[in-house]
Write a protein that holds these residues in place. Structure first.
Motif, PDB file in Angstrom:
ATOM      1  N   MET A   1       0.967  -1.224  -0.007  1.00 26.66           N
ATOM      2  CA  MET A   1       0.226  -0.067  -0.042  1.00 26.66           C
ATOM      3  C   MET A   1       1.226   1.265  -0.057  1.00 26.66           C
ATOM      4  O   MET A   1       2.233   1.452   0.466  1.00 26.66           O
ATOM      5  CB  MET A   1      -1.256   0.596   1.356  1.00 26.66           C
ATOM      6  N   ASP A   2       0.037   2.475  -0.909  1.00 24.71           N
ATOM      7  CA  ASP A   2       1.092   3.476  -0.812  1.00 24.71           C
ATOM      8  C   ASP A   2       0.583   5.110   0.494  1.00 24.71           C
ATOM      9  O   ASP A   2      -0.291   5.159   0.388  1.00 24.71           O
ATOM     10  CB  ASP A   2       1.150   3.892  -1.881  1.00 24.71           C
TER      11      ASP A   2
ATOM     12  N   ARG B   1       0.792   8.354   0.515  1.00 21.22           N
ATOM     13  CA  ARG B   1       0.237   9.379  -0.484  1.00 21.22           C
ATOM     14  C   ARG B   1      -1.759   8.972   0.425  1.00 21.22           C
ATOM     15  O   ARG B   1      -2.467  10.062   0.531  1.00 21.22           O
ATOM     16  CB  ARG B   1      -0.331   8.149  -1.171  1.00 21.22           C
ATOM     17  N   ALA B   2      -1.755   7.737   0.980  1.00 19.40           N
ATOM     18  CA  ALA B   2      -2.739   7.948   2.025  1.00 19.40           C
ATOM     19  C   ALA B   2      -2.634   8.519   3.243  1.00 19.40           C
ATOM     20  O   ALA B   2      -3.777   9.226   3.761  1.00 19.40           O
ATOM     21  CB  ALA B   2      -3.235   6.199   2.326  1.00 19.40           C
ATOM     22  N   ALA B   3      -2.077   9.188   3.591  1.00 18.27           N
ATOM     23  CA  ALA B   3      -1.779   9.822   4.490  1.00 18.27           C
ATOM     24  C   ALA B   3      -1.965  11.135   4.539  1.00 18.27           C
ATOM     25  O   ALA B   3      -2.775  12.012   4.693  1.00 18.27           O
ATOM     26  CB  ALA B   3      -0.067   9.734   5.402  1.00 18.27           C
TER      27      ALA B   3
END
Length: 276
Positions: A270-271, A274-276
């Protein structure tokens, strides 16, 4: 299961009671509110009478519609099932009213919690009363909690978690235990309780930072306990749901069962930045 259906009793009610506008394309005799109130008075009365007199035996038969949001955590529904044992033989409308009242009573506990938080923050009883009064006058909040929905319990537990975070003490175990138990109950109520974790981490670290004159080792242990309890309380449900075809979220759950190792592999793929 993904193909779970509502009871025939619920199916019948959806053909008689006015429905939300989003369901306007459902086939007759189902009607949205806008069309329902255009019906003659006599027709509306007939449908209302039919709704009240749906045979109780239909509770045990399977209906045609899929169970809406079947993937929600179970705590609210366990409590709701216990409430329904008080009215097994009542009509569907009475049982729905009872569950709505139960949700309102649950969420109403937010009022004294908000009072306590506001009083601690401001040191003023008047300010605390004002904060509690604002809560009781919010129409959107009341609409949310008066539905048969697990949001009423989630709102209560989120508020309780906030109060617990304000009471954290680096030298006392109890507030950390209460926070962990509240978070565990929250995760068993709504998957969106994950939004509480950044606040818990921030407040927990801040509390540990203040513990310069206390044994830091015990404070760190308290923090670990507060973060471990939710996992012990609710982890079984998420492990089961995330690896099965009926995942936690309708659009994010796998279409077929996954081994747990595959889930871990995807976790690291998972990236997160970018999610944060």
């Amino acid at each position: 299961d993904p193909d779970a259906r509502v009871s025939s009793e619920i199916s019948q009610s959806l053909k008689l009671a006015p429905l939300p506008w989003l369901l306007k394309d459902w086939p007759p005799p189902s009607l949205p509110h806008d069309a329902f109130w255009q019906l003659p008075v006599e027709t509306r009365a007939e449908r209302a009478e039919g709704l009240k007199n749906i045979p109780r035996s239909l509770q045990q038969e399977t209906g045609t519609e899929f169970l809406y949001e079947a993937k929600q955590p179970p705590l609210y529904y366990w409590l709701g099932a216990a409430v329904l044992t008080l009215a097994k033989s009542a009509s569907l409308t009475t049982r729905v009213f009872l569950l709505r009242l139960f949700g309102i009573l649950l969420a109403s506990l937010v009022v004294p919690i908000a009072y306590g938080i506001a009083r601690d923050v401001s040191g003023s009883v008047d300010t605390a009363l004002g904060a509690a009064a604002i809560l009781t006058s919010m129409p959107g909040l009341f609409i949310t909690i008066s539905r048969v929905s697990n949001d009423s319990l989630a709102i209560l537990l989120f508020s309780l978690a906030t109060y617990c975070m304000m009471r954290l003490d680096p030298g006392t175990l109890k507030p950390w235990l209460y926070l962990g138990l509240t978070l565990g109950a929250g995760f068993l109520t709504k998957a969106y309780f994950v939004a509480a974790l950044p606040a818990v981490f921030f407040v927990g670290v801040g509390t540990l930072w203040k513990a310069r004159r206390q044994p830091r080792s015990s404070s760190v242990l308290f923090f670990i306990i507060a973060l471990t309890l939710p996992l012990l309380i609710s982890g079984w449900w998420y492990a089961q749901s995330l690896t099965s075809a009926s995942g936690v979220w309708v659009d994010a759950g796998p279409t077929a069962s996954l081994p747990f190792q595959t889930l871990i592999t995807r976790l690291f793929a998972m990236d997160w930045w970018r999610a944060a």
